[in-house]
Write a protein that holds these residues in place. Structure first.
Motif, mmCIF file in Angstrom:
data_model
loop_
_atom_site.group_PDB
_atom_site.id
_atom_site.type_symbol
_atom_site.label_atom_id
_atom_site.label_comp_id
_atom_site.label_asym_id
_atom_site.label_seq_id
_atom_site.Cartn_x
_atom_site.Cartn_y
_atom_site.Cartn_z
ATOM 1 N N LYS A 111 0.833 -1.216 0.000
ATOM 2 C CA LYS A 111 0.000 0.000 0.000
ATOM 3 C C LYS A 111 0.866 1.264 0.000
ATOM 4 N N ILE A 112 1.954 1.231 0.766
ATOM 5 C CA ILE A 112 2.857 2.389 0.805
ATOM 6 C C ILE A 112 3.516 2.593 -0.552
ATOM 7 N N LYS A 113 3.890 1.495 -1.192
ATOM 8 C CA LYS A 113 4.494 1.590 -2.523
ATOM 9 C C LYS A 113 3.501 2.184 -3.525
ATOM 10 N N MET A 114 2.241 1.748 -3.440
ATOM 11 C CA MET A 114 1.208 2.290 -4.320
ATOM 12 C C MET A 114 1.004 3.785 -4.064
ATOM 13 N N LYS A 115 1.042 4.191 -2.796
ATOM 14 C CA LYS A 115 0.884 5.602 -2.440
ATOM 15 C C LYS A 115 2.026 6.427 -3.038
ATOM 16 N N ARG A 116 3.260 5.917 -2.920
ATOM 17 C CA ARG A 116 4.416 6.644 -3.468
ATOM 18 C C ARG A 116 4.326 6.780 -4.985
ATOM 19 N N ASN A 117 3.938 5.690 -5.636
ATOM 20 C CA ASN A 117 3.815 5.743 -7.096
ATOM 21 C C ASN A 117 2.727 6.720 -7.524
ATOM 22 N N ALA A 118 1.608 6.738 -6.808
ATOM 23 C CA ALA A 118 0.523 7.673 -7.141
ATOM 24 C C ALA A 118 0.979 9.117 -6.931
ATOM 25 N N LYS A 119 1.698 9.363 -5.867
ATOM 26 C CA LYS A 119 2.201 10.721 -5.587
ATOM 27 C C LYS A 119 3.201 11.152 -6.660
ATOM 28 N N ASP A 145 2.862 14.281 -9.128
ATOM 29 C CA ASP A 145 3.891 15.329 -9.202
ATOM 30 C C ASP A 145 4.392 15.521 -10.631
ATOM 31 N N GLU A 146 4.444 14.448 -11.406
ATOM 32 C CA GLU A 146 4.943 14.546 -12.778
ATOM 33 C C GLU A 146 3.889 15.102 -13.737
ATOM 34 N N ILE A 147 2.667 14.599 -13.627
ATOM 35 C CA ILE A 147 1.625 14.970 -14.590
ATOM 36 C C ILE A 147 0.742 16.087 -14.044
ATOM 37 N N GLY A 148 0.208 15.922 -12.835
ATOM 38 C CA GLY A 148 -0.522 16.984 -12.169
ATOM 39 C C GLY A 148 -1.983 17.131 -12.536
ATOM 40 N N THR A 149 -2.627 16.096 -13.054
ATOM 41 C CA THR A 149 -4.047 16.210 -13.383
ATOM 42 C C THR A 149 -4.897 16.008 -12.128
ATOM 43 N N GLU A 150 -6.158 16.414 -12.220
ATOM 44 C CA GLU A 150 -7.085 16.261 -11.094
ATOM 45 C C GLU A 150 -7.319 14.781 -10.783
ATOM 46 N N GLU A 151 -7.352 13.968 -11.830
ATOM 47 C CA GLU A 151 -7.546 12.529 -11.643
ATOM 48 C C GLU A 151 -6.369 11.926 -10.851
ATOM 49 N N ASP A 152 -5.149 12.343 -11.166
ATOM 50 C CA ASP A 152 -3.966 11.870 -10.448
ATOM 51 C C ASP A 152 -3.959 12.385 -9.016
ATOM 52 N N LYS A 153 -4.440 13.590 -8.818
ATOM 53 C CA LYS A 153 -4.507 14.151 -7.465
ATOM 54 C C LYS A 153 -5.453 13.317 -6.605
ATOM 55 N N GLU A 154 -6.619 12.988 -7.164
ATOM 56 C CA GLU A 154 -7.599 12.182 -6.421
ATOM 57 C C GLU A 154 -7.059 10.773 -6.158
ATOM 58 N N SER A 155 -6.382 10.208 -7.138
ATOM 59 C CA SER A 155 -5.779 8.879 -6.988
ATOM 60 C C SER A 155 -4.713 8.889 -5.890
ATOM 61 N N SER A 156 -3.926 9.935 -5.849
ATOM 62 C CA SER A 156 -2.887 10.073 -4.824
ATOM 63 C C SER A 156 -3.502 10.197 -3.433
ATOM 64 N N ARG A 157 -4.580 10.976 -3.343
ATOM 65 C CA ARG A 157 -5.258 11.161 -2.057
ATOM 66 C C ARG A 157 -5.852 9.848 -1.560
ATOM 67 N N LEU A 158 -6.496 9.100 -2.457
ATOM 68 C CA LEU A 158 -7.087 7.814 -2.082
ATOM 69 C C LEU A 158 -6.006 6.808 -1.661
ATOM 70 N N ALA A 159 -4.909 6.773 -2.392
ATOM 71 C CA ALA A 159 -3.811 5.855 -2.065
ATOM 72 C C ALA A 159 -3.207 6.212 -0.706
ATOM 73 N N LYS A 160 -3.126 7.517 -0.433
ATOM 74 C CA LYS A 160 -2.591 7.961 0.854
ATOM 75 C C LYS A 160 -3.496 7.498 2.000
ATOM 76 N N ASN A 161 -4.810 7.656 1.822
ATOM 77 C CA ASN A 161 -5.760 7.236 2.853
ATOM 78 C C ASN A 161 -5.756 5.725 3.053
#
Length: 139
Positions: free
Chosen positions: A22-30, A34-50
């Motif tokens: 899960k931590i690895k998935m969170k890092r990859n999403a973040k 950081d590289e692309i910066g779309t809203e979809e990636d932001k939401e994916s990063s937030r969900l992975a973090k939670n």
């Protein structure tokens, strides 16, 4: 078990492979956000973090429940008391001589050499430097 980056003094003994994934998935999403910066990636990063946070909390809670269950056994209590006793004894400053110099000044480390050196020292001290005459008493 280490989760990768971060302080080395953090406790991670309760961290499972599931949590590490899960931590690895969170890092990859973040990283993707950081590289692309779309809203979809932001939401994916937030969900992975939670999800990673939740997995960490559940893993730690389950590990602590297991520890508390194990503490009820008498063998574990005995082990805890012996460990505490040993740690307390270790802080008392009692040391053992592990090395000593011979007459030439070179260091000896083996216990048999050290014992031999002490024997030689005391024999010289008792018989040569402080020679005593033995008085024989007749009975």
């Amino acid at each position: 078990m280490s989760t990768g980056k971060g302080p080395r003094d953090k406790e991670t003994w309760w961290c499972t492979n599931y949590v590490q994934e899960k931590i690895k998935m969170k890092r990859n999403a973040k990283k993707r956000y950081d590289e692309i910066g779309t809203e979809e990636d932001k939401e994916s990063s937030r969900l992975a973090k939670n999800e990673a946070k939740l997995a960490l909390a559940e893993s730690k809670q389950q590990a602590l429940v297991n520890v508390y269950e194990d503490l009820d056994a008498k063998e574990v209590l005995k082990w805890i008391y012996n460990t505490a006793k040993g740690r307390n004894k270790a802080t008392k400053g009692i040391t053992h001589i592990k090395q000593i110099k011979n007459e030439d000044g070179s260091v000896m480390c083996s216990s048999s050499d050290i014992k031999g050196r002490w024997k030689q020292y005391f024999e010289r001290l008792l018989y040569e430097e402080n020679a005593r005459s033995i008085i024989a008493h007749e009975i």
